[in-house]
Design a protein around this motif. Sequence first.
Motif, PDB file in Angstrom:
ATOM      1  N   GLY A  15       4.020   2.674  -7.484  1.00  0.00           N
ATOM      2  CA  GLY A  15       2.828   2.689  -6.630  1.00  0.00           C
ATOM      3  C   GLY A  15       2.436   1.747  -6.630  1.00  0.00           C
ATOM      4  O   GLY A  15       1.136   1.483  -5.487  1.00  0.00           O
ATOM      5  N   ALA A  16       2.050   0.955  -7.407  1.00  0.00           N
ATOM      6  CA  ALA A  16       0.609  -0.365  -7.285  1.00  0.00           C
ATOM      7  C   ALA A  16       1.044  -0.969  -6.189  1.00  0.00           C
ATOM      8  O   ALA A  16       0.317  -1.411  -5.172  1.00  0.00           O
ATOM      9  CB  ALA A  16       0.658  -0.295  -8.665  1.00  0.00           C
ATOM     10  N   LEU A  17       2.644  -1.518  -6.434  1.00  0.00           N
ATOM     11  CA  LEU A  17       3.026  -2.122  -5.451  1.00  0.00           C
ATOM     12  C   LEU A  17       2.640  -1.611  -3.495  1.00  0.00           C
ATOM     13  O   LEU A  17       2.264  -2.083  -2.309  1.00  0.00           O
ATOM     14  CB  LEU A  17       4.358  -2.718  -5.416  1.00  0.00           C
ATOM     15  N   ILE A  21       0.173  -2.665  -0.672  1.00  0.00           N
ATOM     16  CA  ILE A  21       0.851  -3.233   0.886  1.00  0.00           C
ATOM     17  C   ILE A  21      -0.033  -2.601   1.686  1.00  0.00           C
ATOM     18  O   ILE A  21      -0.381  -3.130   2.755  1.00  0.00           O
ATOM     19  CB  ILE A  21       2.332  -2.765   0.573  1.00  0.00           C
ATOM     20  N   ARG A  22      -0.107  -1.086   1.607  1.00  0.00           N
ATOM     21  CA  ARG A  22      -1.100  -0.174   2.209  1.00  0.00           C
ATOM     22  C   ARG A  22      -2.441  -0.442   2.555  1.00  0.00           C
ATOM     23  O   ARG A  22      -2.337  -0.253   3.834  1.00  0.00           O
ATOM     24  CB  ARG A  22      -0.692   0.838   2.254  1.00  0.00           C
ATOM     25  N   ARG A  23      -2.878  -1.217   1.324  1.00  0.00           N
ATOM     26  CA  ARG A  23      -4.606  -1.589   2.071  1.00  0.00           C
ATOM     27  C   ARG A  23      -4.221  -2.551   2.671  1.00  0.00           C
ATOM     28  O   ARG A  23      -4.581  -3.833   3.215  1.00  0.00           O
ATOM     29  CB  ARG A  23      -5.121  -1.789   0.391  1.00  0.00           C
ATOM     30  N   GLU A  24      -5.559  -1.821   3.667  1.00  0.00           N
ATOM     31  CA  GLU A  24      -6.650  -3.165   4.275  1.00  0.00           C
ATOM     32  C   GLU A  24      -7.370  -4.588   3.713  1.00  0.00           C
ATOM     33  O   GLU A  24      -7.639  -4.423   2.446  1.00  0.00           O
ATOM     34  CB  GLU A  24      -7.326  -2.840   4.680  1.00  0.00           C
ATOM     35  N   ASP A  25      -6.600  -5.897   4.042  1.00  0.00           N
ATOM     36  CA  ASP A  25      -7.738  -6.764   2.986  1.00  0.00           C
ATOM     37  C   ASP A  25      -8.721  -7.052   2.469  1.00  0.00           C
ATOM     38  O   ASP A  25      -9.370  -7.424   2.025  1.00  0.00           O
ATOM     39  CB  ASP A  25      -7.278  -8.100   4.649  1.00  0.00           C
ATOM     40  N   SER A  26      -9.612  -6.010   3.722  1.00  0.00           N
ATOM     41  CA  SER A  26     -10.959  -5.789   3.374  1.00  0.00           C
ATOM     42  C   SER A  26     -11.228  -4.609   1.598  1.00  0.00           C
ATOM     43  O   SER A  26     -12.210  -4.673   1.734  1.00  0.00           O
ATOM     44  CB  SER A  26     -11.645  -4.986   4.402  1.00  0.00           C
ATOM     45  N   GLN A  27      -9.972  -4.201   2.406  1.00  0.00           N
ATOM     46  CA  GLN A  27     -10.206  -3.124   0.035  1.00  0.00           C
ATOM     47  C   GLN A  27      -9.568  -3.503  -0.661  1.00  0.00           C
ATOM     48  O   GLN A  27      -9.297  -2.500  -1.534  1.00  0.00           O
ATOM     49  CB  GLN A  27      -9.403  -1.490   0.857  1.00  0.00           C
ATOM     50  N   VAL A  28      -9.390  -4.608  -0.897  1.00  0.00           N
ATOM     51  CA  VAL A  28      -8.794  -5.476  -1.223  1.00  0.00           C
ATOM     52  C   VAL A  28      -9.645  -6.260  -2.392  1.00  0.00           C
ATOM     53  O   VAL A  28     -10.161  -7.470  -1.823  1.00  0.00           O
ATOM     54  CB  VAL A  28      -8.029  -6.370  -1.557  1.00  0.00           C
ATOM     55  N   ARG A  29     -10.263  -6.594  -3.810  1.00  0.00           N
ATOM     56  CA  ARG A  29     -11.055  -7.050  -4.447  1.00  0.00           C
ATOM     57  C   ARG A  29     -10.420  -8.130  -5.427  1.00  0.00           C
ATOM     58  O   ARG A  29      -9.512  -7.815  -6.274  1.00  0.00           O
ATOM     59  CB  ARG A  29     -12.293  -6.359  -5.693  1.00  0.00           C
ATOM     60  N   LYS A  33      -4.579 -10.140  -1.494  1.00  0.00           N
ATOM     61  CA  LYS A  33      -3.221  -9.104  -1.485  1.00  0.00           C
ATOM     62  C   LYS A  33      -2.208  -9.663  -2.380  1.00  0.00           C
ATOM     63  O   LYS A  33      -1.761  -8.934  -2.802  1.00  0.00           O
ATOM     64  CB  LYS A  33      -2.509  -8.583   0.155  1.00  0.00           C
ATOM     65  N   MET A  34      -1.265 -11.282  -1.471  1.00  0.00           N
ATOM     66  CA  MET A  34      -0.747 -11.565  -2.498  1.00  0.00           C
ATOM     67  C   MET A  34      -0.806 -12.217  -3.591  1.00  0.00           C
ATOM     68  O   MET A  34       0.468 -11.535  -3.732  1.00  0.00           O
ATOM     69  CB  MET A  34      -0.118 -12.916  -1.156  1.00  0.00           C
ATOM     70  N   ALA A  35      -1.488 -12.448  -4.376  1.00  0.00           N
ATOM     71  CA  ALA A  35      -1.964 -12.635  -5.379  1.00  0.00           C
ATOM     72  C   ALA A  35      -1.686 -11.374  -6.153  1.00  0.00           C
ATOM     73  O   ALA A  35      -1.062 -11.335  -7.519  1.00  0.00           O
ATOM     74  CB  ALA A  35      -3.020 -12.847  -5.747  1.00  0.00           C
ATOM     75  N   TRP A  36      -1.897 -10.480  -5.769  1.00  0.00           N
ATOM     76  CA  TRP A  36      -2.304  -9.129  -6.726  1.00  0.00           C
ATOM     77  C   TRP A  36      -0.340  -8.732  -6.595  1.00  0.00           C
ATOM     78  O   TRP A  36      -0.259  -8.281  -7.446  1.00  0.00           O
ATOM     79  CB  TRP A  36      -3.173  -8.063  -5.668  1.00  0.00           C
ATOM     80  N   ILE A  37      -0.013  -8.214  -5.309  1.00  0.00           N
ATOM     81  CA  ILE A  37       1.723  -8.478  -5.630  1.00  0.00           C
ATOM     82  C   ILE A  37       2.412  -9.147  -6.689  1.00  0.00           C
ATOM     83  O   ILE A  37       3.269  -8.430  -7.415  1.00  0.00           O
ATOM     84  CB  ILE A  37       2.784  -8.556  -3.949  1.00  0.00           C
ATOM     85  N   LEU A  50      -4.165  -3.717 -13.989  1.00  0.00           N
ATOM     86  CA  LEU A  50      -5.828  -4.197 -13.730  1.00  0.00           C
ATOM     87  C   LEU A  50      -5.986  -3.840 -12.256  1.00  0.00           C
ATOM     88  O   LEU A  50      -7.159  -3.933 -11.649  1.00  0.00           O
ATOM     89  CB  LEU A  50      -5.057  -5.811 -13.869  1.00  0.00           C
ATOM     90  N   TRP A  51      -4.725  -3.863 -11.431  1.00  0.00           N
ATOM     91  CA  TRP A  51      -4.537  -3.797  -9.936  1.00  0.00           C
ATOM     92  C   TRP A  51      -5.582  -2.297  -9.676  1.00  0.00           C
ATOM     93  O   TRP A  51      -6.670  -2.414  -9.306  1.00  0.00           O
ATOM     94  CB  TRP A  51      -3.703  -3.214  -9.253  1.00  0.00           C
ATOM     95  N   PHE A  52      -5.182  -1.080 -10.480  1.00  0.00           N
ATOM     96  CA  PHE A  52      -6.477   0.276 -10.497  1.00  0.00           C
ATOM     97  C   PHE A  52      -7.508  -0.050 -11.194  1.00  0.00           C
ATOM     98  O   PHE A  52      -8.308   0.623 -10.670  1.00  0.00           O
ATOM     99  CB  PHE A  52      -5.323   1.187 -11.219  1.00  0.00           C
ATOM    100  N   ALA A  53      -7.767  -0.612 -12.018  1.00  0.00           N
ATOM    101  CA  ALA A  53      -9.122  -0.579 -12.356  1.00  0.00           C
ATOM    102  C   ALA A  53     -10.059  -1.391 -12.187  1.00  0.00           C
ATOM    103  O   ALA A  53     -11.022  -1.584 -11.777  1.00  0.00           O
ATOM    104  CB  ALA A  53      -8.515  -1.639 -14.185  1.00  0.00           C
ATOM    105  N   ILE A  54      -9.409  -2.866 -11.863  1.00  0.00           N
ATOM    106  CA  ILE A  54     -10.448  -3.958 -10.925  1.00  0.00           C
ATOM    107  C   ILE A  54     -10.073  -3.972  -9.453  1.00  0.00           C
ATOM    108  O   ILE A  54     -11.194  -4.689  -8.907  1.00  0.00           O
ATOM    109  CB  ILE A  54     -10.671  -5.271 -11.479  1.00  0.00           C
ATOM    110  N   GLY A  55      -8.706  -4.041  -9.036  1.00  0.00           N
ATOM    111  CA  GLY A  55      -8.264  -4.946  -7.360  1.00  0.00           C
ATOM    112  C   GLY A  55      -8.615  -3.727  -6.177  1.00  0.00           C
ATOM    113  O   GLY A  55      -8.728  -4.222  -5.200  1.00  0.00           O
ATOM    114  N   ARG A  56      -8.875  -2.453  -6.815  1.00  0.00           N
ATOM    115  CA  ARG A  56      -8.896  -1.912  -6.244  1.00  0.00           C
ATOM    116  C   ARG A  56     -10.096  -1.650  -5.497  1.00  0.00           C
ATOM    117  O   ARG A  56     -10.831  -0.901  -6.598  1.00  0.00           O
ATOM    118  CB  ARG A  56      -7.439  -0.443  -5.674  1.00  0.00           C
TER     119      ARG A  56
END
Length: 131
Positions: A15-17, A21-29, A33-37, A50-56
């Motif tokens: 689900g996180a992956l 992948i579906r998020r735009e670069d401007s919606q990743v904090r 994106k590649m580092a989060w993957i 961590l992705w759902f808590a701070i990265g999204r």
Amino acid sequence: MPFLFSLLVIALMVGALVDIIRREDSQVRFLPKMAWIIIVILLPLIGSLLWFAIGREYSEAGLRIPRMRPASRTAPTRVDPVPMRPVDNRSTEEQIADLDREIEEWRLRAEIEKRRREGGDATNGTEKSAS
């Protein structure tokens, strides 16, 4: 029970992956994106949390509003429209004649100023002695 926990971790990771992948670069904090993957693949439980808590990037109103990325840290420059060049309908000869007149005018002004300084010095000295 461990089997159920493993399935939940894998489902959370998938689900996180998919979300990353579906998020735009401007919606990743905080990271690209590649580092989060990579983080989610290497550390499935911690990375997904961590992705759902701070990265999204969550939108406040629930609407997907695309944001502009800041281009650089410099001050924004204001772009003025290019002013139109004045149209000059005079011929080249007329323009050259105007320039010659201007040159002659400046030469005469310089000569008048020179004479004024020379004549002013002579008259200033005589005026002081007459007073």
